[in-house]
Scaffold this motif. Structure first.
Motif, PDB file in Angstrom:
ATOM      1  N   VAL A   1       0.830  -1.229  -0.030  1.00  0.00           N
ATOM      2  CA  VAL A   1      -0.080  -0.006   0.159  1.00  0.00           C
ATOM      3  C   VAL A   1       0.824   1.351   0.039  1.00  0.00           C
ATOM      4  N   TYR A   2       2.261   1.195   0.280  1.00  0.00           N
ATOM      5  CA  TYR A   2       3.142   2.354   0.296  1.00  0.00           C
ATOM      6  C   TYR A   2       4.411   1.886   0.238  1.00  0.00           C
TER       7      TYR A   2
ATOM      8  N   GLU B   1      -0.088  -4.463   3.379  1.00  0.00           N
ATOM      9  CA  GLU B   1      -1.576  -4.966   4.155  1.00  0.00           C
ATOM     10  C   GLU B   1      -1.704  -6.230   3.931  1.00  0.00           C
ATOM     11  N   HIS B   2      -2.105  -7.117   4.971  1.00  0.00           N
ATOM     12  CA  HIS B   2      -2.634  -8.516   4.829  1.00  0.00           C
ATOM     13  C   HIS B   2      -3.783  -8.745   5.306  1.00  0.00           C
ATOM     14  N   ASP B   3      -4.594  -9.387   4.539  1.00  0.00           N
ATOM     15  CA  ASP B   3      -5.953  -9.975   4.965  1.00  0.00           C
ATOM     16  C   ASP B   3      -5.414 -11.464   5.515  1.00  0.00           C
TER      17      ASP B   3
ATOM     18  N   VAL C   1       5.027  -2.416   8.759  1.00  0.00           N
ATOM     19  CA  VAL C   1       6.002  -1.696   8.103  1.00  0.00           C
ATOM     20  C   VAL C   1       7.277  -2.307   7.772  1.00  0.00           C
ATOM     21  N   ARG C   2       7.738  -2.502   6.526  1.00  0.00           N
ATOM     22  CA  ARG C   2       8.711  -3.337   5.987  1.00  0.00           C
ATOM     23  C   ARG C   2       9.962  -2.091   6.110  1.00  0.00           C
TER      24      ARG C   2
END
Length: 195
Positions: free
Chosen positions: A18-19, A28-30, A44-45
């Motif tokens: 997402v960024y 973002e993970h489901d 955050v990576r």
């Protein structure tokens, strides 16, 4: 449910980036949590390794770097630290030490490896103890406005204990070195400065 070493783990159903910028990315993970409940998890990576240095000279002095920290908008006193490469943590730490304080060290010891804020980020850190120091000229990055203080290492450990130093990486390096000194696990000439 997926198992890891006999424990339930998170199951990822779908992932979205997402960024992204040169320093971090947000994914973002489901998910299904370890109890099987559906949810959303953001991570955050961090693109670089956090490296830090506790420099100690022959007189038992160390260096703190002061700077305004943007995320929480406060002035922070910290040990020299910054971003480095995963393949050369000590070389990265030596570069940060020189940039921020002008110091070079002939002797190094890895103090610790740690995860920073592991519930929301994958950031890893490696901290070092450095001694046999030589002073030179600092060369901070263009975006840094730093203040440098040279203080007795015992006083700086107390600053971590009292909460005057709130940076978790600095606190951990200081308290680990202090504990190693008390256990006799540092060279005698270094240990005496902590005890």
């Amino acid at each position: 449910m997926m198992q890891q070493r006999g424990r339930a783990v998170w199951q990822v159903l779908e992932t979205r980036n997402v960024y992204d910028n040169p320093w971090i990315g947000v994914t973002e993970h489901d998910v299904l949590d370890p109890n099987g409940n559906p949810g959303l998890y953001g991570v955050v990576r961090v693109r670089s390794l956090a490296v830090g240095v506790l420099p100690v000279d022959a007189a038992g002095m160390t260096w703190l770097v002061g700077q305004q920290r943007f995320p929480r908008d406060y002035y922070s006193w910290e040990l020299p630290e910054g971003g480095g490469t995963f393949d050369d943590p000590q070389g990265s730490a030596a570069r940060e030490l020189l940039e921020e304080t002008g110091l070079t060290a002939r002797s190094w010891r890895e103090l610790l490896r740690m995860d920073l804020s592991n519930a929301i980020t994958d950031e890893q850190a490696v901290g070092f103890l450095a001694w046999d120091l030589e002073e030179g000229t600092a060369a901070p990055e263009a975006c840094e406005r730093l203040e440098v203080r040279r203080l007795p290492v015992r006083e700086v450990v107390e600053m971590a204990m009292s909460g005057e130093i709130v940076d978790a990486f600095s606190q951990t390096m200081l308290l680990k070195a202090d504990l190693l000194a008390r256990r006799g696990a540092l060279p005698g000439d270094l240990a005496q400065h902590f005890i």
